[in-house]
Scaffold this motif. Structure first.
Motif, PDB file in Angstrom:
ATOM      1  N   THR A 157       0.830  -1.204   0.000  1.00 38.80           N
ATOM      2  CA  THR A 157       0.000   0.000   0.000  1.00 38.80           C
ATOM      3  C   THR A 157       0.861   1.250   0.000  1.00 38.80           C
ATOM      4  O   THR A 157       0.610   2.202  -0.756  1.00 38.80           O
ATOM      5  CB  THR A 157      -0.936   0.008   1.219  1.00 38.80           C
ATOM      6  N   GLU A 158       1.902   1.270   0.834  1.00 42.59           N
ATOM      7  CA  GLU A 158       2.771   2.447   0.895  1.00 42.59           C
ATOM      8  C   GLU A 158       3.531   2.642  -0.412  1.00 42.59           C
ATOM      9  O   GLU A 158       3.691   3.775  -0.886  1.00 42.59           O
ATOM     10  CB  GLU A 158       3.746   2.316   2.072  1.00 42.59           C
ATOM     11  N   PHE A 159       3.993   1.551  -1.004  1.00 43.18           N
ATOM     12  CA  PHE A 159       4.693   1.655  -2.298  1.00 43.18           C
ATOM     13  C   PHE A 159       3.739   2.239  -3.348  1.00 43.18           C
ATOM     14  O   PHE A 159       4.115   3.126  -4.120  1.00 43.18           O
ATOM     15  CB  PHE A 159       5.203   0.282  -2.729  1.00 43.18           C
ATOM     16  N   CYS A 160       2.507   1.743  -3.373  1.00 43.19           N
ATOM     17  CA  CYS A 160       1.530   2.233  -4.343  1.00 43.19           C
ATOM     18  C   CYS A 160       1.193   3.697  -4.112  1.00 43.19           C
ATOM     19  O   CYS A 160       0.968   4.454  -5.068  1.00 43.19           O
ATOM     20  CB  CYS A 160       0.257   1.379  -4.298  1.00 43.19           C
ATOM     21  N   ARG A 161       1.143   4.125  -2.852  1.00 44.94           N
ATOM     22  CA  ARG A 161       0.890   5.537  -2.556  1.00 44.94           C
ATOM     23  C   ARG A 161       1.960   6.423  -3.180  1.00 44.94           C
ATOM     24  O   ARG A 161       1.657   7.474  -3.764  1.00 44.94           O
ATOM     25  CB  ARG A 161       0.860   5.775  -1.046  1.00 44.94           C
ATOM     26  N   ARG A 162       3.209   5.999  -3.058  1.00 44.76           N
ATOM     27  CA  ARG A 162       4.297   6.811  -3.615  1.00 44.76           C
ATOM     28  C   ARG A 162       4.202   6.870  -5.139  1.00 44.76           C
ATOM     29  O   ARG A 162       4.405   7.930  -5.744  1.00 44.76           O
ATOM     30  CB  ARG A 162       5.653   6.240  -3.192  1.00 44.76           C
ATOM     31  N   VAL A 163       3.886   5.744  -5.766  1.00 45.20           N
ATOM     32  CA  VAL A 163       3.737   5.727  -7.220  1.00 45.20           C
ATOM     33  C   VAL A 163       2.561   6.610  -7.637  1.00 45.20           C
ATOM     34  O   VAL A 163       2.642   7.357  -8.621  1.00 45.20           O
ATOM     35  CB  VAL A 163       3.553   4.287  -7.739  1.00 45.20           C
ATOM     36  N   ALA A 164       1.461   6.539  -6.873  1.00 48.68           N
ATOM     37  CA  ALA A 164       0.270   7.323  -7.208  1.00 48.68           C
ATOM     38  C   ALA A 164       0.537   8.815  -7.113  1.00 48.68           C
ATOM     39  O   ALA A 164      -0.034   9.603  -7.874  1.00 48.68           O
ATOM     40  CB  ALA A 164      -0.885   6.927  -6.292  1.00 48.68           C
ATOM     41  N   ARG A 165       1.414   9.220  -6.176  1.00 50.14           N
ATOM     42  CA  ARG A 165       1.730  10.644  -6.083  1.00 50.14           C
ATOM     43  C   ARG A 165       2.488  11.115  -7.317  1.00 50.14           C
ATOM     44  O   ARG A 165       2.281  12.235  -7.802  1.00 50.14           O
ATOM     45  CB  ARG A 165       2.561  10.910  -4.820  1.00 50.14           C
ATOM     46  N   ALA A 166       3.361  10.268  -7.855  1.00 49.29           N
ATOM     47  CA  ALA A 166       4.115  10.629  -9.056  1.00 49.29           C
ATOM     48  C   ALA A 166       3.294  10.442 -10.321  1.00 49.29           C
ATOM     49  O   ALA A 166       3.429  11.211 -11.284  1.00 49.29           O
ATOM     50  CB  ALA A 166       5.394   9.789  -9.135  1.00 49.29           C
ATOM     51  N   SER A 167       2.433   9.425 -10.331  1.00 44.74           N
ATOM     52  CA  SER A 167       1.641   9.099 -11.524  1.00 44.74           C
ATOM     53  C   SER A 167       0.228   8.709 -11.099  1.00 44.74           C
ATOM     54  O   SER A 167      -0.078   7.520 -10.975  1.00 44.74           O
ATOM     55  CB  SER A 167       2.287   7.936 -12.296  1.00 44.74           C
TER      56      SER A 167
END
Length: 513
Positions: free
Chosen positions: A169-179
């Protein structure tokens, strides 16, 4: 858990709804996953029910849901139970298909309802709304867009439920902020402009299923009853099929023999215009035959043993020159060259050197297997790569040490090759990434329901390499590769390529925050 009174089995549903139509009842249909019922769904159902006499809600079966790993959060029984408890819902049908067309043909509604957000063409990441509309028209119905209040089940689940490992979930949050999802979709759509050449060994994977009967009484050897056989596109041909889902501008350069069956097998997977394939009577087309047991639902595929059809010696210089003459122009025309080196002879010294000298962007996947163990080592065979991926065994061989610190070793290998991106895939543990700008990341596995790991690394590489060629952030590239690998482990071998529509739908779900 008893079957709710409103539930109708998919097989008998057409007759039930035909009877309602004959009785003059106006049937309204809503279709979806309905993984978490929220106020938006309630209003959606109320507005849909007001358009007719009977509201039928069709639900995608859990085995067919394409919202990424960990979805649906709730199983079929629970989703049916709470849908059946709603006043406005008259019938619930679980549909064993991943699209809505079969559900529409089952119900044959007078009115088919989708959310207001789907009235915008850009809201449909799968491109399937057009299919739904055509199916509704075929059965004589009309499409209406309803739901004045919109929520996202994926956002609610991602924000408030532990539907995935917290690290995922945390990894996906970081990706979602960039893309964010909309930007992510545009990035993936833009892959269609890339001109890609895949250079690598074609492997045909033959899965022979046998029912183990035990040991023979005299020789004490394993005995099995033949059940069936499946012939799949493996090696570089599997990577070609993955990449072709994302860009039509892709060709495959390889080497096969002249066995009578080869042309027909190739024709099932690749068009003549997409081939830069040399056929030589002196070369044996690589076939890897795996004997497996019948798969049990919910369990990883059980493999018994393998028989490989491979030449003992690699092609000579004359054949290497013929391959080089076939592909030289294509290398210079391509934006990306992906080298899938399984060590079976195609990427000999002449071809390998030319690819490294001429490719604009070179992505390398140099694999270790039982036929080449200790000899097909990335940094011994390649002096240059713009992106690469490898596994634990391959990095220990590349470092020449049995025990290595994986992040440091991956970064060291990246520097030695002058690469902008490097990945170490560690299966069920993590995927490590490093970038030329000093960036590093560790991505947990997305999918825990494993069917077969064969081909997952090739899927990761194929999609991550496209992202790397576009110069995307390291975490975004890693997310894309990991999502492709997660899709790959849910099928046997290379039975299916990574599907762009399923990939985008999974990404939209995982990046919804």
């Amino acid at each position: 858990m008893n079957q709710p009174a409103k539930q109708v089995p998919f097989g008998s549903a057409p007759a039930v709804f035909a009877g309602l139509r004959d009785a003059g009842r106006c049937i309204v249909q809503c279709h979806g996953t309905f993984d978490l019922i929220h106020p938006g769904h309630i209003i959606h159902f109320e507005e849909a029910r007001a358009l007719g006499d009977v509201l039928v809600v069709t639900v995608t079966a859990e085995s067919e849901v394409n919202k990424g790993p960990g979805r649906p959060f709730f199983n079929d029984q629970l989703r049916v139970k709470w849908l059946s408890a709603l006043r406005d819902v008259d019938y619930v049908v679980v549909v064993p298909h991943d699209a809505a067309v079969e559900a529409i043909e089952c119900v044959r509604p007078h009115v088919y309802c989708k959310g207001l957000e789907y009235s915008r063409p850009d809201a449909d990441v799968t491109g399937r709304i057009r299919d739904d509309v055509e199916a509704v028209r075929r059965v004589g119905g009309e499409v209406r867009y309803v739901g004045s209040v919109v929520f996202s089940s994926s956002k609610l689940l991602n924000a408030h439920f532990e539907s995935r490992d917290p690290a995922v979930t945390e990894f996906c949050r970081r990706v979602a902020r960039a893309s964010p999802p909309a930007a992510f979709r545009q990035i993936v759509d833009d892959f269609a402009g890339l001109r890609v050449l895949i250079v690598g060994d074609i492997i045909f994977d033959r899965y022979t299923t046998v029912q183990v009967q035990g040991l023979t009484s005299k020789s004490r050897i394993l005995s099995g009853r033949y059940v069936g056989e499946d012939f799949q596109a493996g090696g570089a041909l599997a990577a070609f099929r993955h990449v072709r889902e994302f860009t039509p501008h892709v060709r495959l350069a390889s080497l096969v023999g002249t066995e009578p069956w080869v042309d027909a097998r190739l024709g099932a997977f690749i068009a003549p215009a997409e081939q830069l394939i040399v056929r030589s009577p002196g070369f044996t087309t690589v076939v890897k035959q795996r004997y497996i047991e019948p798969r049990e639902e919910g369990k990883e595929l059980a493999k018994l043993f393998s028989v490989n059809f491979i030449d003992a010696r690699h092609p000579g210089e004359d054949l290497q020159r013929e391959v080089l003459g076939t592909i030289a122009a294509a290398i210079e025309e391509s934006d990306v060259v992906m080298a899938l080196d399984f060590g079976h002879g195609l990427l000999g010294d002449l071809v390998r050197d030319h690819v490294q000298d001429k490719a604009r962007f070179l992505a390398v996947n140099c694999q270790t297997n039982s036929n080449n163990h200790g000899f097909n080592i990335l940094n011994r065979r390649y002096r240059r790569a713009d992106a690469f991926s490898l596994d634990e065994t391959e990095i220990t061989l590349a470092m020449g040490r049995q025990h290595v610190e994986f992040p440091a070793a991956t970064a060291e290998l990246r520097r030695s090759l002058g690469a902008r991106y490097g990945w170490l895939t560690r299966g069920s543990v993590e995927t490590l990434g490093c970038g030329g700008d000093g960036a590093a990341c560790a991505c947990p596995p997305f999918e825990r329901r494993i069917v077969d790991t064969l081909g997952a690394g090739d899927a990761f590489f194929s999609v991550a390499a496209l992202a790397a060629a576009r110069g995307l952030p390291l975490e975004t590239c890693t997310f894309m590769g990991q999502l492709a690998g997660a899709q790959a482990v849910t099928v046997v071998g290379n039975a299916e390529p990574i599907r762009k529509a399923r990939f985008l739908k999974g990404a939209a779900s995982m990046l919804a925050f």
